[in-house]
Scaffold this motif. Structure first.
Motif, PDB file in Angstrom:
ATOM      1  N   ARG A  57      25.338  45.450  44.347  1.00 17.51           N
ATOM      2  CA  ARG A  57      25.505  44.500  43.101  1.00 17.51           C
ATOM      3  C   ARG A  57      26.676  44.024  43.414  1.00 17.51           C
ATOM      4  NH1 ARG A  57      26.808  46.785  37.622  1.00 17.51           N
ATOM      5  NH2 ARG A  57      28.889  45.737  38.556  1.00 17.51           N
ATOM      6  N   HIS A  58      27.793  44.554  43.665  1.00 19.97           N
ATOM      7  CA  HIS A  58      29.050  43.928  43.509  1.00 19.97           C
ATOM      8  C   HIS A  58      29.239  43.041  44.693  1.00 19.97           C
ATOM      9  CE1 HIS A  58      33.086  42.943  41.760  1.00 19.97           C
ATOM     10  NE2 HIS A  58      33.726  43.694  42.859  1.00 19.97           N
ATOM     11  N   ILE A  59      28.760  43.493  45.845  1.00 24.44           N
ATOM     12  CA  ILE A  59      28.573  42.527  47.063  1.00 24.44           C
ATOM     13  C   ILE A  59      27.947  41.112  46.612  1.00 24.44           C
ATOM     14  CG2 ILE A  59      27.716  41.920  49.417  1.00 24.44           C
ATOM     15  CD1 ILE A  59      27.962  44.817  49.527  1.00 24.44           C
TER      16      ILE A  59
ATOM     17  N   PHE B  27      41.413  48.992  44.908  1.00 24.10           N
ATOM     18  CA  PHE B  27      40.994  47.745  45.373  1.00 24.10           C
ATOM     19  C   PHE B  27      40.372  46.845  44.230  1.00 24.10           C
ATOM     20  CE2 PHE B  27      39.021  43.927  47.171  1.00 24.10           C
ATOM     21  CZ  PHE B  27      39.657  44.016  48.551  1.00 24.10           C
ATOM     22  N   GLU B  28      39.719  47.505  43.390  1.00 22.45           N
ATOM     23  CA  GLU B  28      39.230  46.824  41.864  1.00 22.45           C
ATOM     24  C   GLU B  28      40.524  46.373  41.199  1.00 22.45           C
ATOM     25  OE1 GLU B  28      36.409  45.215  42.072  1.00 22.45           O
ATOM     26  OE2 GLU B  28      35.806  46.272  43.914  1.00 22.45           O
ATOM     27  N   ASN B  29      41.383  47.283  40.905  1.00 24.78           N
ATOM     28  CA  ASN B  29      42.338  46.993  39.976  1.00 24.78           C
ATOM     29  C   ASN B  29      43.487  46.045  40.770  1.00 24.78           C
ATOM     30  OD1 ASN B  29      42.284  48.810  37.460  1.00 24.78           O
ATOM     31  ND2 ASN B  29      41.842  50.161  39.066  1.00 24.78           N
ATOM     32  N   TYR B  30      43.619  46.019  41.976  1.00 23.41           N
ATOM     33  CA  TYR B  30      44.324  44.968  42.518  1.00 23.41           C
ATOM     34  C   TYR B  30      43.683  43.552  42.541  1.00 23.41           C
ATOM     35  CZ  TYR B  30      46.973  42.884  46.399  1.00 23.41           C
ATOM     36  OH  TYR B  30      47.936  42.101  47.155  1.00 23.41           O
ATOM     37  N   GLU B  31      42.231  43.696  42.333  1.00 29.02           N
ATOM     38  CA  GLU B  31      41.609  42.234  42.022  1.00 29.02           C
ATOM     39  C   GLU B  31      41.726  42.006  40.789  1.00 29.02           C
ATOM     40  OE1 GLU B  31      37.801  43.317  43.939  1.00 29.02           O
ATOM     41  OE2 GLU B  31      37.911  41.426  44.954  1.00 29.02           O
ATOM     42  N   ILE B  32      41.814  42.759  39.986  1.00 29.61           N
ATOM     43  CA  ILE B  32      42.129  42.419  38.294  1.00 29.61           C
ATOM     44  C   ILE B  32      43.338  41.863  38.226  1.00 29.61           C
ATOM     45  CG2 ILE B  32      42.466  43.494  36.131  1.00 29.61           C
ATOM     46  CD1 ILE B  32      40.552  45.670  36.792  1.00 29.61           C
TER      47      ILE B  32
ATOM     48  N   GLU C 168      34.172  40.285  35.877  1.00 29.23           N
ATOM     49  CA  GLU C 168      33.459  41.096  36.658  1.00 29.23           C
ATOM     50  C   GLU C 168      34.270  42.283  37.347  1.00 29.23           C
ATOM     51  OE1 GLU C 168      30.253  37.495  37.763  1.00 29.23           O
ATOM     52  OE2 GLU C 168      31.742  37.888  39.220  1.00 29.23           O
ATOM     53  N   GLU C 169      35.391  41.751  37.704  1.00 30.40           N
ATOM     54  CA  GLU C 169      36.387  42.807  38.303  1.00 30.40           C
ATOM     55  C   GLU C 169      36.637  44.083  37.388  1.00 30.40           C
ATOM     56  OE1 GLU C 169      36.065  42.737  41.303  1.00 30.40           O
ATOM     57  OE2 GLU C 169      36.714  40.707  42.002  1.00 30.40           O
ATOM     58  N   VAL C 170      36.923  43.670  36.141  1.00 35.59           N
ATOM     59  CA  VAL C 170      37.044  44.642  34.993  1.00 35.59           C
ATOM     60  C   VAL C 170      36.018  45.747  35.137  1.00 35.59           C
ATOM     61  CG1 VAL C 170      37.545  45.021  32.634  1.00 35.59           C
ATOM     62  CG2 VAL C 170      38.856  43.253  33.916  1.00 35.59           C
TER      63      VAL C 170
HETATM   64 FE   LIG Z   1      35.902  43.243  43.245  1.00 36.58          FE
END
Ligand SMILES: [Fe+2]
Length: 171
Positions: free
Chosen positions: A49-51, A108-113, A140-142
């Motif tokens: 889904r996240h892709i 990675f997701e926290n870096y993106e946030i 979406e990243e959160v």
């Molecule tokens: Fe992401």
């Protein structure tokens, strides 16, 4: 000397390129992981889904870039040090690959946030009033970071269970 507006615009442009490179890297990492998650369907589903979300996020960045008459290939997209390391972790084929990938995904997701928060400040300073798309990407990243974090414990338990049955951790 460049005006404040020009300087702010340059900063935003660089930020957009960095965010775009980050999303490219996210896609590579997730596409690699998703093929090896037969035992972890919850994570596989989440990553798939996240892709799709990430592909949209990349398009949103390109749309803002085009407003600045920039294209993603106009500047070389440098591999960012920290994420380079996370990617190396994701490359690993150690028996505890799933655990390492899960920790890397959380990072990675926290870096993106943080990346989107920073980018929104830059866009604001550059005088861009319509940053709704980038705000949506941040949301979406959160959401993804929370869901990935929620899987840390159940996936670890499953990894132990599979390991104690003497099966490979991967298949
Ligand atoms: Fe992401």
């Amino acid at each position: 000397m460049a005006s404040t507006t020009d300087a702010a615009r340059d900063i935003f442009t660089t930020g957009l390129h960095n965010a775009h490179a980050l999303e490219q890297q996210a896609l590579q990492i997730m596409n690699r992981q998703v093929e090896r998650l037969e035992n972890y369907p919850e994570l596989e589903q989440l990553l798939r889904r996240h892709i799709q979300e990430t592909e949209q996020q990349r398009v949103r960045l390109e749309e803002v870039m085009s407003q600045l008459s920039e294209s993603p290939s106009a500047l070389k997209e440098a591999v960012q040090g920290f994420m380079g390391n996370a990617a190396a972790i994701a490359h690993s084929v150690a028996s505890d690959e799933i655990i390492k990938n899960m920790l890397a995904n959380t990072a990675f997701e926290n870096y993106e946030i943080a990346s989107y928060k920073s980018l929104l400040v830059m866009g604001d300073a550059a005088g861009f009033s319509n940053l709704t798309g980038l705000r949506q990407s941040l949301d979406e990243e959160v959401n993804m970071a929370r869901q990935v974090a929620d899987l840390v414990e159940p996936i670890t338990r499953k990894y132990i269970e599979i390991g104690s049955r003497g099966e490979s951790a991967k298949i």
